[in-house]
Design a protein around this motif. Sequence first.
Motif, PDB file in Angstrom:
ATOM      1  N   ARG A  10     114.541 -12.606  -5.351  1.00 19.70           N
ATOM      2  CA  ARG A  10     114.399 -12.841  -6.786  1.00 19.70           C
ATOM      3  C   ARG A  10     114.172 -11.523  -7.525  1.00 19.70           C
ATOM      4  N   GLU A  11     113.338 -10.653  -6.971  1.00 23.69           N
ATOM      5  CA  GLU A  11     112.965  -9.420  -7.664  1.00 23.69           C
ATOM      6  C   GLU A  11     114.020  -8.315  -7.545  1.00 23.69           C
ATOM      7  N   VAL A  64     119.362 -22.484  -1.050  1.00 22.86           N
ATOM      8  CA  VAL A  64     118.226 -21.933  -1.789  1.00 22.86           C
ATOM      9  C   VAL A  64     118.555 -20.539  -2.307  1.00 22.86           C
ATOM     10  N   VAL A  65     119.555 -19.903  -1.691  1.00 20.70           N
ATOM     11  CA  VAL A  65     120.014 -18.576  -2.111  1.00 20.70           C
ATOM     12  C   VAL A  65     121.531 -18.617  -2.219  1.00 20.70           C
ATOM     13  N   THR A  76     120.938 -14.420  -5.624  1.00 21.69           N
ATOM     14  CA  THR A  76     119.957 -15.026  -6.533  1.00 21.69           C
ATOM     15  C   THR A  76     119.410 -16.290  -5.895  1.00 21.69           C
ATOM     16  N   LEU A  77     118.220 -16.661  -6.321  1.00 20.47           N
ATOM     17  CA  LEU A  77     117.676 -17.950  -5.915  1.00 20.47           C
ATOM     18  C   LEU A  77     118.329 -19.018  -6.773  1.00 20.47           C
ATOM     19  N   THR A  78     118.671 -20.105  -6.140  1.00 20.91           N
ATOM     20  CA  THR A  78     119.178 -21.256  -6.883  1.00 20.91           C
ATOM     21  C   THR A  78     117.973 -21.977  -7.496  1.00 20.91           C
ATOM     22  N   PRO A  79     118.219 -22.942  -8.385  1.00 15.60           N
ATOM     23  CA  PRO A  79     117.091 -23.731  -8.894  1.00 15.60           C
ATOM     24  C   PRO A  79     116.280 -24.372  -7.759  1.00 15.60           C
TER      25      PRO A  79
END
Length: 120
Positions: free
Chosen positions: A33-34, A67-68, A81-84
């Motif tokens: 995420r970061e 999840v990614v 990116t992370l998914t919802p």
Amino acid sequence: MTTREKPQIHLRIRLDGETAIGPGKADLLEGIRETGSIAGAGRRMNMSYKRAWLLVESMNRCFREPVVEAVRGGRARGGATLTPLGEYVLAAYRRMNEETNRAIGGEIEALRGMLADNGD
């Protein structure tokens, strides 16, 4: 661990026999995420890209949806990116871990007081 540190419980959530999420995977998700990158998140954890990628694949297999999401393309066009769902899984894991620490921290501290002296 010094006597002043609070004991920490680190959950590993196993679903259908495989660890879906634990402390390392949660840290990896936060790093993705970061940094926007699986490789970047792995580097922050002193983890090889291959190991980071295998952990992401494992998490993506565990859940109904990924999840990614990773986009191939190298440094200029790639990323992750992370998914919802990934955001939800990470937040739920962190909440469960905090609640567990609050609920059983006193018992863990009591047990710790019963440990044999290890020379510290």
